[in-house]
Design a protein around this motif. Sequence first.
Motif, mmCIF file in Angstrom:
data_model
loop_
_atom_site.group_PDB
_atom_site.id
_atom_site.type_symbol
_atom_site.label_atom_id
_atom_site.label_comp_id
_atom_site.label_asym_id
_atom_site.label_seq_id
_atom_site.Cartn_x
_atom_site.Cartn_y
_atom_site.Cartn_z
ATOM 1 N N UNK A 51 107.880 49.308 47.618
ATOM 2 C CA UNK A 51 108.559 49.311 48.917
ATOM 3 C C UNK A 51 110.064 49.428 48.764
ATOM 4 N N UNK A 52 110.567 49.331 47.502
ATOM 5 C CA UNK A 52 112.006 49.337 47.287
ATOM 6 C C UNK A 52 112.504 50.613 46.632
ATOM 7 N N UNK A 53 111.599 51.431 46.101
ATOM 8 C CA UNK A 53 112.027 52.640 45.396
ATOM 9 C C UNK A 53 110.969 53.711 45.546
ATOM 10 N N UNK A 54 111.322 54.916 45.086
ATOM 11 C CA UNK A 54 110.362 56.020 45.089
ATOM 12 C C UNK A 54 109.286 55.743 44.029
ATOM 13 N N UNK A 55 108.054 56.058 44.338
ATOM 14 C CA UNK A 55 106.948 55.710 43.453
ATOM 15 C C UNK A 55 106.148 56.941 43.055
ATOM 16 N N UNK B 26 100.700 61.848 41.661
ATOM 17 C CA UNK B 26 101.244 62.219 42.976
ATOM 18 C C UNK B 26 102.557 61.479 43.171
ATOM 19 N N UNK B 27 103.441 62.037 43.971
ATOM 20 C CA UNK B 27 104.707 61.382 44.283
ATOM 21 C C UNK B 27 105.877 61.852 43.456
ATOM 22 N N UNK B 28 105.661 62.811 42.545
ATOM 23 C CA UNK B 28 106.771 63.293 41.729
ATOM 24 C C UNK B 28 107.811 63.979 42.614
ATOM 25 N N UNK B 29 107.356 64.658 43.638
ATOM 26 C CA UNK B 29 108.264 65.277 44.618
ATOM 27 C C UNK B 29 107.776 64.897 46.006
ATOM 28 N N UNK B 30 108.683 64.882 46.946
ATOM 29 C CA UNK B 30 108.309 64.509 48.301
ATOM 30 C C UNK B 30 108.175 63.006 48.449
ATOM 31 N N UNK B 31 107.235 62.577 49.322
ATOM 32 C CA UNK B 31 107.062 61.157 49.608
ATOM 33 C C UNK B 31 106.463 60.431 48.408
ATOM 34 N N UNK B 32 106.615 59.122 48.406
ATOM 35 C CA UNK B 32 106.054 58.313 47.333
ATOM 36 C C UNK B 32 104.540 58.465 47.254
ATOM 37 N N UNK B 33 104.015 58.301 46.049
ATOM 38 C CA UNK B 33 102.591 58.382 45.846
ATOM 39 C C UNK B 33 101.894 57.053 46.070
ATOM 40 N N UNK C 154 95.452 55.904 46.898
ATOM 41 C CA UNK C 154 94.549 56.667 47.752
ATOM 42 C C UNK C 154 94.924 58.150 47.772
ATOM 43 N N UNK C 155 96.252 58.450 47.758
ATOM 44 C CA UNK C 155 96.670 59.851 47.705
ATOM 45 C C UNK C 155 96.270 60.484 46.374
ATOM 46 N N UNK C 156 96.358 59.705 45.296
ATOM 47 C CA UNK C 156 95.944 60.225 43.996
ATOM 48 C C UNK C 156 94.450 60.524 43.984
ATOM 49 N N UNK D 106 113.095 55.443 40.054
ATOM 50 C CA UNK D 106 111.725 55.904 40.277
ATOM 51 C C UNK D 106 110.761 54.907 39.637
ATOM 52 N N UNK D 107 109.856 54.406 40.438
ATOM 53 C CA UNK D 107 108.848 53.457 39.966
ATOM 54 C C UNK D 107 107.599 54.257 39.577
ATOM 55 N N UNK D 108 107.082 54.025 38.360
ATOM 56 C CA UNK D 108 105.872 54.721 37.903
ATOM 57 C C UNK D 108 104.739 53.719 37.745
ATOM 58 N N UNK D 109 103.596 54.034 38.336
ATOM 59 C CA UNK D 109 102.394 53.192 38.251
ATOM 60 C C UNK D 109 101.255 54.061 37.744
#
Length: 564
Positions: free
Chosen positions: A427-431, A459-466, A469-471, A498-501
């Motif tokens: 919720x604090x950074x791009x994911x 998903x989420x490398x470009x555009x909105x955060x991933x 469920x999107x993955x 950038x947060x990576x999960x």
Amino acid sequence: MPELQPRSSLGGIAYLEKGQGEPLLLIHGVGLNAEAWGPQIAALSDTHRVIALDMPGHGGSAAPGAELADYVAQAAALLDQLHIAKANVVGHSMGGLVAIGLALQHPDRVLRLGVLNSVYERSAQARSAVEARAAEIARSGSCGDIEQPIRRWLGAGETPLHAALRGWLSAMDPAAYAQAYRIFATGDRLFSGRLGGLAMPALFATGAEDPNSTPEMARAMAAAAPRGRAAVLDGQRHMMNLVAAEATTRLIRDLLSQPLEACDTKSLRSAFGSFMTGVTVVTTVDAAGEPRGFTANSFTSVSLDPPLLLVCIAKAAASAAVFAAAPGFAVNILAEDQKEVSGIFASKRPDKFAGVDWAASANGQPLIAGSLAWFDCARREVIDAGDHVILMGAIRGFASREANPLGYARGGYVSLGLEQAAVNAASKSHTVVGAIIECRGGLLAERDAATGQMRLPEVGRSGASGTASLLSAELRRKGIDAELAFLFAVFENPETHVQSIYYRGEAAGPAGALQLLPFDALPYEAFAEEAVRVMLKRYADERQQGRFKIYSGNHERGEVRALG
């Protein structure tokens, strides 16, 4: 009997009508008339437009035709004359055969079908007995010994209902009675093997003590109809709609509440799967003293005072009867590192307890070693619930320990053991959300068309955060049916924020639009990011060890923590 509206008549068809709303057509049995539905007309007319007809040759309706098809045609004709395009149809005894005939011949006109105390695939002996009675009535020119069917329908004794049935049968024209009885004797054979054509919700009910319209017949009809359901009223005979009027009316109300469109069970299961749960193993001991168990996530605390809980088991489960009869059971809540235990008890293995460490509770119930918590229960109540049985237990003992639970959502296991800071980071950074997915012993990856470098599914490398469920949706789009099990790594790049999960998961195959890379020769240098290369090397090492951990930190430095 309740006071009813005077009969109306259209085209030689007499009927009673009361109420407004969705139409409900009621069809009585041989020798009776529309007034046999008195309690149902009174009760159901508060929500429905109830029409109870007199069958041909019965009550005020014209003489009968020669075949069951004529009775079906009469019912359809009444709907036509009342300008009713579609109706719920419920029939009793022979009226049940007429209702089935109407539903098969005019499926677009029957919303829901109810068949009470009717017959199906009689034995040759039973059919011959009914045919002989019909022939005797025809030869005698009278309705014969009407006391015999009254005793069969109601039992011995004398009540106002005995008198009412005696009056209705005595008023019958013997020729019409014999004709209807002959059709009833043979009509069920017309539908043998055809009930699969009933696409609407259907109820097949009878009394447990009905000797001719048996519970076995009701269950056979329900099993043959795609949306059929059987119901058997304990202690009831043939005239249960009058003797057990309230119970019978409840069955009909339940039928009338059924959705017209068939439930998509696959979609419903997916919707239920949106609710994340823990995982339990429910255990007991059978009559031979052998331990039994199954995996369940349908577990609920019910009450603190008295302490109660419940679990559900499918009726189709091999151990369903054992658990329903057992005097007690235990519920073991699994820890995050007990995924293998969950899989064992979800399987059909005959030796589930052979590879699991367990001990008996003070009351003899199997307790799984390493569980987060266990509850030793005495059986409080067993509740029939559709295709499942609910086991309610009174808690006699329990214990718990500190660890992370094994989670389950959307058909896969999930890890709840991440630091809260890592969970909140999205919720604090791009994911960016990605996955290390094994498939047939290899790793699924894809080549970037622009750079030629490899990358993991993400998903989420470009555009909105991933998101997870999107993955999952992106993987399905690429032809991959994958189960995302546990989180494997969570890290943040402090420069880019950038947060990576990354999850670890499995796919049965095929590889779809992705490439399958062998684990013994992974091209680590083909992956652009150093953090991903390090993560993959750690994954390969932990895969060989057979024990995975979770990484949390930044893209350069962090902590690797064991599950549980």
